[in-house]
Scaffold this motif. Structure first.
Motif, PDB file in Angstrom:
ATOM      1  N   TRP A 167      -7.012   1.853  14.704  1.00 44.05           N
ATOM      2  CA  TRP A 167      -6.080   0.861  14.158  1.00 44.05           C
ATOM      3  C   TRP A 167      -6.769  -0.034  13.127  1.00 44.05           C
ATOM      4  O   TRP A 167      -6.152  -0.522  12.194  1.00 44.05           O
ATOM      5  CB  TRP A 167      -5.457   0.011  15.270  1.00 44.05           C
ATOM      6  N   HIS A 168      -8.083  -0.224  13.324  1.00 41.11           N
ATOM      7  CA  HIS A 168      -8.848  -0.976  12.328  1.00 41.11           C
ATOM      8  C   HIS A 168      -8.906  -0.176  11.021  1.00 41.11           C
ATOM      9  O   HIS A 168      -8.721  -0.719   9.930  1.00 41.11           O
ATOM     10  CB  HIS A 168     -10.256  -1.253  12.865  1.00 41.11           C
ATOM     11  N   LEU A 169      -9.126   1.139  11.143  1.00 42.32           N
ATOM     12  CA  LEU A 169      -9.163   1.999   9.963  1.00 42.32           C
ATOM     13  C   LEU A 169      -7.813   1.980   9.258  1.00 42.32           C
ATOM     14  O   LEU A 169      -7.723   2.002   8.031  1.00 42.32           O
ATOM     15  CB  LEU A 169      -9.524   3.425  10.359  1.00 42.32           C
ATOM     16  N   ALA A 170      -6.735   1.931  10.055  1.00 45.92           N
ATOM     17  CA  ALA A 170      -5.394   1.905   9.464  1.00 45.92           C
ATOM     18  C   ALA A 170      -5.212   0.644   8.618  1.00 45.92           C
ATOM     19  O   ALA A 170      -4.726   0.696   7.487  1.00 45.92           O
ATOM     20  CB  ALA A 170      -4.342   1.970  10.569  1.00 45.92           C
ATOM     21  N   LEU A 171      -5.633  -0.506   9.190  1.00 43.94           N
ATOM     22  CA  LEU A 171      -5.506  -1.757   8.438  1.00 43.94           C
ATOM     23  C   LEU A 171      -6.353  -1.705   7.175  1.00 43.94           C
ATOM     24  O   LEU A 171      -5.887  -2.057   6.083  1.00 43.94           O
ATOM     25  CB  LEU A 171      -5.939  -2.946   9.309  1.00 43.94           C
ATOM     26  N   ALA A 172      -7.601  -1.217   7.326  1.00 49.75           N
ATOM     27  CA  ALA A 172      -8.512  -1.139   6.186  1.00 49.75           C
ATOM     28  C   ALA A 172      -7.933  -0.224   5.114  1.00 49.75           C
ATOM     29  O   ALA A 172      -8.003  -0.524   3.914  1.00 49.75           O
ATOM     30  CB  ALA A 172      -9.877  -0.630   6.654  1.00 49.75           C
ATOM     31  N   GLY A 173      -7.328   0.873   5.563  1.00 48.97           N
ATOM     32  CA  GLY A 173      -6.739   1.821   4.617  1.00 48.97           C
ATOM     33  C   GLY A 173      -5.598   1.196   3.836  1.00 48.97           C
ATOM     34  O   GLY A 173      -5.482   1.368   2.615  1.00 48.97           O
ATOM     35  N   TRP A 174      -4.753   0.434   4.539  1.00 43.94           N
ATOM     36  CA  TRP A 174      -3.641  -0.229   3.861  1.00 43.94           C
ATOM     37  C   TRP A 174      -4.163  -1.261   2.854  1.00 43.94           C
ATOM     38  O   TRP A 174      -3.709  -1.324   1.708  1.00 43.94           O
ATOM     39  CB  TRP A 174      -2.717  -0.906   4.894  1.00 43.94           C
ATOM     40  N   LEU A 175      -5.136  -2.083   3.303  1.00 43.96           N
ATOM     41  CA  LEU A 175      -5.697  -3.101   2.408  1.00 43.96           C
ATOM     42  C   LEU A 175      -6.280  -2.438   1.163  1.00 43.96           C
ATOM     43  O   LEU A 175      -6.084  -2.907   0.036  1.00 43.96           O
ATOM     44  CB  LEU A 175      -6.784  -3.904   3.139  1.00 43.96           C
ATOM     45  N   ASP A 176      -6.978  -1.309   1.384  1.00 44.82           N
ATOM     46  CA  ASP A 176      -7.578  -0.576   0.281  1.00 44.82           C
ATOM     47  C   ASP A 176      -6.493  -0.089  -0.682  1.00 44.82           C
ATOM     48  O   ASP A 176      -6.636  -0.200  -1.899  1.00 44.82           O
ATOM     49  CB  ASP A 176      -8.367   0.599   0.862  1.00 44.82           C
ATOM     50  N   ALA A 177      -5.397   0.402  -0.109  1.00 44.50           N
ATOM     51  CA  ALA A 177      -4.325   0.963  -0.932  1.00 44.50           C
ATOM     52  C   ALA A 177      -3.648  -0.103  -1.807  1.00 44.50           C
ATOM     53  O   ALA A 177      -3.101   0.210  -2.859  1.00 44.50           O
ATOM     54  CB  ALA A 177      -3.289   1.649  -0.047  1.00 44.50           C
TER      55      ALA A 177
END
Lengths: 447, 513
Positions: A167-177
């Motif tokens: 879920w941390h990776l998901a948040l990081a991925g969204w922020l990155d996007a």
């Protein structure tokens, strides 16, 4: 005493030898599966993976006509369960419910085990990540939240799992996007979605990222609001929650759950299991139970699943090894801070003990008369022997032989010890492995 | 309202449901009284069966199961000094010592009777105050939890018999053990020496079996008297009359007779300890095990005979026994109202509820009135079922008293091994149990209590987690632990609890002088 002990031991060894010969002669490997199957769940009882594992076990049991027992091998963020499953005996009797963490653990250098150590049996479930805020929070859309994050870098706090969890990776991925860095939101490492949601309610967090299924009770109670789900299309049971794509962000990520066995399992057994899993996952009872649980049922054949795992592994690896993410790893309090604190306290207490106790405790600590100073080592020896041979010989033979030997050694008469062993050991095995469904070592003979 | 009540009462008195309750009572008692098999495991294992039951019957099975398992966990404590579940660890020594003093039946009778009292108290809170009290669960942030765990740990030091310094030593040892493995917040390996088995850390169940059970075996085999009984025979008064009068009603009185006296003598104390148990149960980060420790500590502070605690105190057994069962009902409060599990068992319950299409939430009380009232009745029923189930188990366990030591020791060793293995199917846990047995043996030689080690292992992880989480959330500032009013209050309480042994020692010195 010594003479008494040697005769039964000799008798016993003869009995064991005969039993071994008889059993190996009889153990014909015709049908698969013909013995109970163990399903390793790397996550704790009561969590989402555990619920899926237990549902699968019940349905597979009906399909395969052998007991399927779930065992929760937890700890180490999934390392323990996944490595146990990968290193299990390759006879196909140990399956593992692998989760998306199999694609992150080796990148985080926590284990060498990866999806390559498993032969996939079938995908069973796919749950997308979703973003949650308290219902009294000011943000109505993901765009609102994004603007706040942009304006107040690092002050918003989020969780849903431990640092570097899915879920941390998901948040990081969204922020990155959306052109932000992972560090623009402070990730508080809280193990599990339930305590994270609770912390969100108590005001200790501003954002929680987890699956819709995990937040369903609070979502339905109107205590939290979901700003978006990271799936390609809306989830049927949560039709009101928009996807990220609808809000102009092309990003999707979630957890996957799949069944797998160790790499070296014979291909005909893999096929037998894969056929069963396909039937079960397509059954009405699976689909409806998963749907009421809030999970999204999914299915992929072994070949397709291999590609999915490969892809996920590459994608998450890229996220985890990005500079922005690696800089996150350094937290305010290092991993050795707490142990050092404890060691310091222990040192203080020990000094206190040295200064205070001798005057008072002399005399009171007089030891009682002893049989022999080293007698206490004996139970340790028996347990050591059990550890050494139980996995090969199985519970019945090992426990039976050791119990009988120890009973006789301590001076219980053989006419009591023998029937006691013959009754107690099989009954215990039956109660645990049969009645209570707690597996005991099966050994090469199958019992 | 009245119609709903009648409807739910008929639902509870359904023969299938009563059968389920009876079966769950037996299953729970067996599971609880076997060391290594926890109440959580028992509930997880019946999940597949609940697919085939009605929603109320499914939840009735869980409720009965957990109450019986937690209560039956006391039985092996008394017999062989192995707590059946972690909730019994706080007062395991008391039960064992009482049994050795010939009070096996009476001590366990008190434990069961007060489990019922505590359980019923918890149900009453659930019935009448669920909604206001559920807010409690949502008030605690990591800062409050941090202080709460500090209080729990302080109680272990307060109750340790002998010197508080030795209790603190044991506690720190346990806390250090808890740091082995993958750090939950940093996800970095510590003290694993490159061995993958150590990643999972030191599981408290094999540790508990080793520290309490195996260490006692090691002590027993190195003292003379192989033909002696492990446990002193209970003082059984001669009974006369019919078979029923002799075997059942007479024995029922032997087992439970002593309990009522204790209840009449100190009703307020029992209520206070039940209340402590219920409130701790409501907190999602704490359950029956911590409830037992805290109320045992509280009970010792209030007692006129604190020196008995840890050596065989019936009062302590009563208070802590009431608290751990009261915590069970408490855990259902946030689960029903917010869908936040109060402990690991209610986490599974929420899973069952979603499978049954029941959504927890404040409106469940109106929308599912029949079910919720049914749950209340089931809770009462389950607690009453404790009496016959407990009585049977106490009588059955009592048969072990007759077994001579040279026969009992190998059997207990076997059950230590099975218990350590059962939790995760790992030989590493068996080896861990062995090492902890040796450690416990050595510690007791030096008159260091082993109970705090177990509590340290249980609470070490959560304590560190909350500490680091608090610091992270406030971006490095330590003031997070005192800035919220509730956190500040709990901090003061924690300070008082930790300073208690010093205060008592000072006061004693003054009266002696």
């Amino acid at each position: 005493m010594r003479a008494l002990a040697s005769t039964p031991l000799r008798t016993l060894s003869v009995v064991l030898a005969v039993a071994t010969l008889a059993a190996t002669g009889c153990a014909s490997q015709g049908r698969f599966p013909s013995a109970p199957i163990l399903l390793v769940c790397p996550w704790a009882a009561g969590g989402g993976s555990d619920r899926v594992a237990r549902l699968l076990a019940t349905l597979l049991e009906q399909d395969l006509d052998v007991p399927v027992n779930v065992i929760n091998v937890t700890g180490g963020d999934g390392v323990t369960g996944h490595s146990r499953g990968a290193l299990a005996r390759d006879d196909g009797y140990t399956m593992t419910l692998i989760t998306v963490e199999i694609a992150t653990l080796h990148w985080r250098q926590m284990t060498s085990v990866s999806y390559r150590d498993f032969a996939p049996i079938g995908l069973v479930n796919r749950d997308a990540a979703a973003v949650f805020v308290r219902s009294d929070a000011p943000w109505r859309t993901l765009r609102d939240l994004e603007q706040t994050i942009r304006a107040s870098r690092g002050t918003l706090r989020a969780s849903g799992t431990a640092t570097a969890g899915i879920w941390h990776l998901a948040l990081a991925g969204w922020l990155d996007a959306v052109g932000l860095a992972p560090a623009d939101v402070t990730w508080v490492s809280i193990a599990g979605s339930a305590p994270s949601l609770q912390e969100l309610m108590a005001g200790g967090l501003d954002i929680v990222v987890c699956s819709l299924a995990e937040a369903r009770p609070l979502l339905n109670a109107g205590r939290v609001r979901s700003l978006g789900v990271m799936a390609n299309e809306r989830v049927p049971q949560f039709a009101a929650v928009p996807t990220l794509k609808e809000q102009g962000v092309d990003f999707s990520l979630g957890t996957i759950r799949a069944l797998a066995v160790p790499r070296a399992v014979p291909s005909d057994r893999i096929r037998a299991l894969a056929d069963a899993v396909r039937r079960v996952v397509h059954s009405d009872s699976y689909r409806s139970s998963m749907a009421t649980g809030g999970f999204t049922p999914a299915y992929e054949e072994p070949d397709e699943l291999t590609r999915t795992l490969e892809q996920t592994d590459g994608r998450l690896g890229a996220l985890l090894r990005s500079d922005a993410f690696e800089r996150l790893a350094a937290s305010q309090v290092g991993p050795m801070f707490f142990p050092r604190l404890l060691l310091a306290a222990l040192a203080v207490v020990m000094i206190g003990l040295l200064l205070l106790s001798p005057s008072r405790d002399v005399g009171r600590g007089a030891t009682p008369p002893e049989v022999s100073r080293w007698r206490f080592l004996e139970p340790l020896l028996w347990i050591g022997l059990y550890i050494a041979i139980a996995e090969q010989a199985g519970f019945l033979l090992t426990a039976g032989a050791l119990l009988l030997a120890y009973l006789v050694r301590l001076g219980t008469r053989l006419r009591i010890a023998m029937p006691l062993t013959l009754v107690l050991v099989p009954v215990t095995y039956y109660v645990f492995a049969g009645l209570l469904r707690v597996p005991l070592p099966r050994g090469i003979l199958g019992w | 309202m009245a119609a709903t009540l009648v409807q739910s009462l008929t639902a509870v008195l359904d023969p299938t449901l009563l059968l389920v309750v009876a079966a769950a009572a037996v299953y729970g008692t067996v599971f609880g009284s076997i060391p290594g098999l926890s109440a959580t495991m028992a509930v997880a294992l019946i999940v597949p069966i609940t697919y085939f039951l009605s929603p109320l019957a499914a939840l009735a099975a869980v409720i009965t199961l957990e109450a019986c398992a937690i209560s039956a966990g006391d039985i092996p404590s008394a017999l062989v000094r192995i707590p059946g579940t972690p909730a019994s660890a706080a007062y395991a020594d008391d039960l064992y010592q009482l049994a050795r003093q010939g009070q096996y039946e009476r001590a366990l009778g008190v434990a069961v009777m007060f489990s019922v009292v505590g359980g019923l108290f918890g149900v009453a809170v659930l019935m009448f105050f669920a909604r206001p009290f559920a807010r409690f669960a949502t008030l605690f942030t990591v800062a409050e939890y941090f202080w709460f765990y500090v209080i729990g740990l302080g109680c272990a030091v307060v109750v340790s018999r002998g010197s508080a310094l030795k209790g603190a030593f044991a506690l720190l040892l346990g806390l250090l053990f808890s740091t082995v493995g993958l750090s939950p917040v940093h996800t970095q390996a510590r003290f694993t020496f490159g061995r993958p088995e150590l990643y999972q850390g030191i599981n408290f169940i094999p540790a508990m079996i080793g520290l309490f059970g195996l260490s006692e075996i090691l002590r027993a085999v190195s003292t003379p008297g192989a033909n002696e009984r492990m446990i002193a025979a209970p003082i059984a008064p001669a009974r006369s009359g019919s078979f029923f009068a002799r075997q059942v009603s007479g024995s029922f009185r032997d087992v439970f007779g002593g309990s009522l006296q204790i209840l009449w003598r100190r009703p307020l104390q029992i209520l206070q300890c039940s209340a402590i148990g219920t409130i701790i149960g409501i907190l999602p980060g704490a359950g029956a095990d911590i409830a037992a420790w805290v109320s045992f500590g509280y009970s010792k502070q209030r007692s006129k005979t604190p020196e008995e605690y840890g050596r065989g105190s019936l009062e302590g057994v009563a208070d802590a026994g009431a608290a751990n069962n009261a915590a069970l009902a408490g855990a259902w409060i946030p689960a029903l109202v917010f869908g936040i599990p109060g402990d690991s068992i209610t986490a599974i319950v929420l899973g069952i509820m979603t499978m049954k299409n029941l959504t927890p939430g404040p409106e469940i009380f109106e929308r599912q009135g029949v079910l919720v009232y049914g749950l209340y009745f089931v809770f009462i029923l389950a607690n009453l079922a404790l009496l016959p189930a407990g009585w049977l188990a106490i009588r059955a366990g009592g048969q072990l008293i007759r077994v001579p030591r040279h026969t009992l020791v190998p059997i207990i060793v076997m059950f230590c091994v099975i218990g350590a293995y059962a939790i995760g199917g790992s030989y590493f846990d068996v080896a861990l149990m062995l090492a902890m047995g040796l450690l416990g043996f050595a510690l007791e030689r030096a008159q260091v209590p082993v109970g705090p080690v177990v509590l340290g292992i249980i609470l070490g992880g959560p304590l560190e987690e909350r500490f680091v989480q608090g610091i992270t959330a406030s971006r490095g500032s330590i003031t997070v632990f005192v800035s919220r009013p509730l956190a500040a209050v709990l901090g003061v309480v924690a300070l008082v609890v930790w300073l208690l042994p010093a205060i008592t020692a000072l006061r004693e010195k003054r009266t002696n002088a």
